[in-house]
Design a protein around this motif. Structure first.
Motif, PDB file in Angstrom:
ATOM      1  N   THR A 134     -35.609  61.578 -53.666  1.00 26.12           N
ATOM      2  CA  THR A 134     -34.300  61.935 -54.216  1.00 26.12           C
ATOM      3  C   THR A 134     -34.185  61.463 -55.666  1.00 26.12           C
ATOM      4  OG1 THR A 134     -33.227  59.863 -53.562  1.00 26.12           O
ATOM      5  CG2 THR A 134     -33.222  61.677 -51.936  1.00 26.12           C
ATOM      6  N   VAL A 135     -33.265  62.090 -56.383  1.00 25.03           N
ATOM      7  CA  VAL A 135     -32.992  61.673 -57.759  1.00 25.03           C
ATOM      8  C   VAL A 135     -32.456  60.241 -57.760  1.00 25.03           C
ATOM      9  CG1 VAL A 135     -31.651  62.166 -59.842  1.00 25.03           C
ATOM     10  CG2 VAL A 135     -32.565  64.048 -58.484  1.00 25.03           C
ATOM     11  N   LYS A 136     -31.685  59.896 -56.745  1.00 20.45           N
ATOM     12  CA  LYS A 136     -31.142  58.535 -56.629  1.00 20.45           C
ATOM     13  C   LYS A 136     -32.276  57.509 -56.566  1.00 20.45           C
ATOM     14  CE  LYS A 136     -27.954  55.816 -53.733  1.00 20.45           C
ATOM     15  NZ  LYS A 136     -28.719  54.654 -53.390  1.00 20.45           N
ATOM     16  N   GLN A 137     -33.310  57.800 -55.782  1.00 16.15           N
ATOM     17  CA  GLN A 137     -34.459  56.894 -55.703  1.00 16.15           C
ATOM     18  C   GLN A 137     -35.115  56.734 -57.071  1.00 16.15           C
ATOM     19  OE1 GLN A 137     -36.467  59.217 -52.675  1.00 16.15           O
ATOM     20  NE2 GLN A 137     -36.483  57.430 -51.326  1.00 16.15           N
ATOM     21  N   LEU A 138     -35.244  57.843 -57.779  1.00 15.07           N
ATOM     22  CA  LEU A 138     -35.838  57.807 -59.122  1.00 15.07           C
ATOM     23  C   LEU A 138     -35.009  56.925 -60.053  1.00 15.07           C
ATOM     24  CD1 LEU A 138     -36.986  61.389 -60.155  1.00 15.07           C
ATOM     25  CD2 LEU A 138     -38.338  59.312 -60.191  1.00 15.07           C
ATOM     26  N   ARG A 139     -33.705  57.130 -60.036  1.00 14.60           N
ATOM     27  CA  ARG A 139     -32.793  56.394 -60.918  1.00 14.60           C
ATOM     28  C   ARG A 139     -32.805  54.891 -60.660  1.00 14.60           C
ATOM     29  NH1 ARG A 139     -29.192  59.845 -63.616  1.00 14.60           N
ATOM     30  NH2 ARG A 139     -28.965  61.863 -62.640  1.00 14.60           N
ATOM     31  N   GLU A 140     -33.160  54.494 -59.457  1.00 14.51           N
ATOM     32  CA  GLU A 140     -33.128  53.083 -59.081  1.00 14.51           C
ATOM     33  C   GLU A 140     -34.469  52.377 -59.238  1.00 14.51           C
ATOM     34  OE1 GLU A 140     -31.477  53.174 -55.140  1.00 14.51           O
ATOM     35  OE2 GLU A 140     -29.447  53.550 -55.896  1.00 14.51           O
ATOM     36  N   LEU A 141     -35.499  53.096 -59.697  1.00 11.20           N
ATOM     37  CA  LEU A 141     -36.808  52.467 -59.858  1.00 11.20           C
ATOM     38  C   LEU A 141     -36.733  51.320 -60.860  1.00 11.20           C
ATOM     39  CD1 LEU A 141     -39.339  55.447 -59.919  1.00 11.20           C
ATOM     40  CD2 LEU A 141     -38.927  53.814 -58.066  1.00 11.20           C
ATOM     41  N   ASP A 142     -37.340  50.210 -60.473  1.00 10.01           N
ATOM     42  CA  ASP A 142     -37.390  49.030 -61.335  1.00 10.01           C
ATOM     43  C   ASP A 142     -38.787  48.961 -61.951  1.00 10.01           C
ATOM     44  OD1 ASP A 142     -36.983  46.630 -62.603  1.00 10.01           O
ATOM     45  OD2 ASP A 142     -36.829  45.438 -60.773  1.00 10.01           O
ATOM     46  N   LEU A 143     -38.840  49.075 -63.273  1.00  4.89           N
ATOM     47  CA  LEU A 143     -40.121  49.008 -63.997  1.00  4.89           C
ATOM     48  C   LEU A 143     -40.290  47.580 -64.510  1.00  4.89           C
ATOM     49  CD1 LEU A 143     -39.718  52.297 -66.086  1.00  4.89           C
ATOM     50  CD2 LEU A 143     -40.660  52.031 -63.782  1.00  4.89           C
ATOM     51  N   LYS A 144     -41.040  46.797 -63.782  1.00  6.26           N
ATOM     52  CA  LYS A 144     -41.182  45.379 -64.113  1.00  6.26           C
ATOM     53  C   LYS A 144     -42.296  45.155 -65.126  1.00  6.26           C
ATOM     54  CE  LYS A 144     -39.518  43.973 -59.746  1.00  6.26           C
ATOM     55  NZ  LYS A 144     -39.208  43.993 -58.595  1.00  6.26           N
ATOM     56  N   ASN A 145     -42.049  44.224 -66.026  1.00  7.73           N
ATOM     57  CA  ASN A 145     -43.072  43.720 -66.949  1.00  7.73           C
ATOM     58  C   ASN A 145     -43.901  44.811 -67.621  1.00  7.73           C
ATOM     59  OD1 ASN A 145     -42.283  41.124 -66.101  1.00  7.73           O
ATOM     60  ND2 ASN A 145     -43.705  41.219 -64.376  1.00  7.73           N
ATOM     61  N   LEU A 146     -43.268  45.648 -68.401  1.00 10.56           N
ATOM     62  CA  LEU A 146     -43.985  46.701 -69.111  1.00 10.56           C
ATOM     63  C   LEU A 146     -44.835  46.094 -70.224  1.00 10.56           C
ATOM     64  CD1 LEU A 146     -41.227  49.435 -69.529  1.00 10.56           C
ATOM     65  CD2 LEU A 146     -43.055  49.348 -67.837  1.00 10.56           C
ATOM     66  N   PRO A 147     -46.080  46.553 -70.355  1.00  6.75           N
ATOM     67  CA  PRO A 147     -46.902  46.094 -71.478  1.00  6.75           C
ATOM     68  C   PRO A 147     -46.389  46.694 -72.788  1.00  6.75           C
ATOM     69  CG  PRO A 147     -48.070  47.784 -70.236  1.00  6.75           C
ATOM     70  CD  PRO A 147     -46.791  47.509 -69.498  1.00  6.75           C
ATOM     71  N   SER A 148     -46.993  46.291 -73.887  1.00  4.80           N
ATOM     72  CA  SER A 148     -46.605  46.827 -75.197  1.00  4.80           C
ATOM     73  C   SER A 148     -46.817  48.335 -75.204  1.00  4.80           C
ATOM     74  CB  SER A 148     -47.437  46.187 -76.309  1.00  4.80           C
ATOM     75  OG  SER A 148     -48.779  46.640 -76.231  1.00  4.80           O
ATOM     76  N   ILE A 149     -46.144  49.028 -76.081  1.00  9.26           N
ATOM     77  CA  ILE A 149     -46.250  50.485 -76.166  1.00  9.26           C
ATOM     78  C   ILE A 149     -47.690  50.905 -76.492  1.00  9.26           C
ATOM     79  CG2 ILE A 149     -45.616  50.815 -78.591  1.00  9.26           C
ATOM     80  CD1 ILE A 149     -44.136  52.912 -75.772  1.00  9.26           C
ATOM     81  N   GLU A 150     -48.403  50.079 -77.254  1.00  4.98           N
ATOM     82  CA  GLU A 150     -49.801  50.385 -77.585  1.00  4.98           C
ATOM     83  C   GLU A 150     -50.664  50.372 -76.322  1.00  4.98           C
ATOM     84  OE1 GLU A 150     -48.029  47.945 -79.239  1.00  4.98           O
ATOM     85  OE2 GLU A 150     -47.661  49.074 -81.080  1.00  4.98           O
ATOM     86  N   ILE A 151     -50.465  49.365 -75.485  1.00  5.31           N
ATOM     87  CA  ILE A 151     -51.226  49.272 -74.234  1.00  5.31           C
ATOM     88  C   ILE A 151     -50.823  50.420 -73.303  1.00  5.31           C
ATOM     89  CG2 ILE A 151     -51.640  47.857 -72.165  1.00  5.31           C
ATOM     90  CD1 ILE A 151     -52.980  46.712 -74.663  1.00  5.31           C
ATOM     91  N   GLN A 152     -49.529  50.730 -73.247  1.00  2.00           N
ATOM     92  CA  GLN A 152     -49.055  51.854 -72.436  1.00  2.00           C
ATOM     93  C   GLN A 152     -49.767  53.145 -72.841  1.00  2.00           C
ATOM     94  OE1 GLN A 152     -44.776  52.396 -72.276  1.00  2.00           O
ATOM     95  NE2 GLN A 152     -44.447  50.188 -72.419  1.00  2.00           N
ATOM     96  N   GLU A 153     -49.840  53.386 -74.154  1.00  2.00           N
ATOM     97  CA  GLU A 153     -50.486  54.612 -74.650  1.00  2.00           C
ATOM     98  C   GLU A 153     -51.946  54.664 -74.248  1.00  2.00           C
ATOM     99  OE1 GLU A 153     -49.623  54.411 -78.838  1.00  2.00           O
ATOM    100  OE2 GLU A 153     -47.587  55.166 -78.575  1.00  2.00           O
ATOM    101  N   LYS A 154     -52.642  53.530 -74.321  1.00  2.00           N
ATOM    102  CA  LYS A 154     -54.061  53.490 -73.939  1.00  2.00           C
ATOM    103  C   LYS A 154     -54.230  53.762 -72.450  1.00  2.00           C
ATOM    104  CE  LYS A 154     -55.527  50.519 -77.692  1.00  2.00           C
ATOM    105  NZ  LYS A 154     -55.903  49.190 -78.135  1.00  2.00           N
ATOM    106  N   ILE A 155     -53.403  53.116 -71.637  1.00  2.00           N
ATOM    107  CA  ILE A 155     -53.485  53.325 -70.182  1.00  2.00           C
ATOM    108  C   ILE A 155     -53.188  54.787 -69.843  1.00  2.00           C
ATOM    109  CG2 ILE A 155     -52.367  52.789 -67.965  1.00  2.00           C
ATOM    110  CD1 ILE A 155     -52.031  49.893 -69.030  1.00  2.00           C
ATOM    111  N   GLY A 156     -52.130  55.332 -70.419  1.00  2.00           N
ATOM    112  CA  GLY A 156     -51.767  56.727 -70.157  1.00  2.00           C
ATOM    113  C   GLY A 156     -52.845  57.698 -70.585  1.00  2.00           C
ATOM    114  N   ASP A 157     -53.455  57.436 -71.735  1.00  2.00           N
ATOM    115  CA  ASP A 157     -54.510  58.311 -72.245  1.00  2.00           C
ATOM    116  C   ASP A 157     -55.743  58.268 -71.344  1.00  2.00           C
ATOM    117  OD1 ASP A 157     -55.331  60.146 -74.287  1.00  2.00           O
ATOM    118  OD2 ASP A 157     -56.659  58.582 -75.061  1.00  2.00           O
ATOM    119  N   ILE A 158     -56.150  57.071 -70.950  1.00  2.00           N
ATOM    120  CA  ILE A 158     -57.319  56.930 -70.061  1.00  2.00           C
ATOM    121  C   ILE A 158     -57.034  57.598 -68.720  1.00  2.00           C
ATOM    122  CG2 ILE A 158     -58.693  55.263 -68.736  1.00  2.00           C
ATOM    123  CD1 ILE A 158     -58.414  53.376 -71.221  1.00  2.00           C
TER     124      ILE A 158
END
Length: 191
Positions: A134-158
């Protein structure tokens, strides 16, 4: 941090509200499907299908190249590719619009692969008879401890490159099998 800090949501068009109309100004749209989300995830049109279509003059939600799409059916997320652009998005899908602070490919990786996210979905589905997200489940997702945007980009690209590589290897193996089977058929017919 709750996902709504980084993302806005746009649900697809409810199918029961889409009225078939073939008059002046009507446009024909192909429905975005589970096959499309798989193809978009691996970034190549690997699986082909005949798309269900509708002709209407109504306002509908359309897929645009680069949209981050979440399937309420499978719980998978993918970035729409050029070949999906213009498809009609039904209520079974949600567009996730990035506001900032998170990389699109990284968010796709988290939703598809992160065990903490999977546990959050499972916890919110306990006792549910239908296995639809459900959209409600999506809206309630908790994204804990996000790495830096640079690390995010590398992980996403790989992540996206690995999915594409795996799909291409599977396609190669399938084509090799078809070729060998065809050769065996030729040999068998000549004996």
């Amino acid at each position: 941090m709750i996902i709504t800090k980084f993302v806005d949501f746009e649900a697809g068009s409810p199918q029961f509200r889409i009225k078939e109309h073939k008059g002046e100004g009507a446009k024909t749209y192909s429905y975005y499907s589970q096959t499309d989300i798989v193809n978009d995830l691996i970034t190549i049109p690997f699986i082909e299908e005949d798309h269900k279509q509708v002709t209407t003059t109504g306002n509908v939600v359309l897929v645009e190249e680069g949209d981050l799409i979440f399937s309420l059916i499978s719980g998978k997320c993918a970035i729409a590719q050029t070949y999906s652009s213009g498809y009609l998005l039904t209520q079974n899908y949600v567009k996730l619009r990035i506001k900032g602070g998170i990389d699109k490919k990284y968010l796709m990786y988290l939703i598809n692969e992160d065990k903490k996210i999977a546990r959050q979905f499972q916890a919110s589905m306990q006792g549910s008879i239908t296995m639809k997200y459900t959209v409600k489940q999506l809206r309630e997702l908790d994204l804990k401890n996000l790495p830096s945007i640079e690390i995010q980009e590398k992980i996403g690209d790989i992540y996206t490159k690995q999915l594409r590589k795996q799909a291409l290897k599977e396609r190669l193996a399938k084509n090799e099998t078809l070729l060998i089977l065809e050769k065996l058929k030729e040999v068998n017919e000549h004996e």
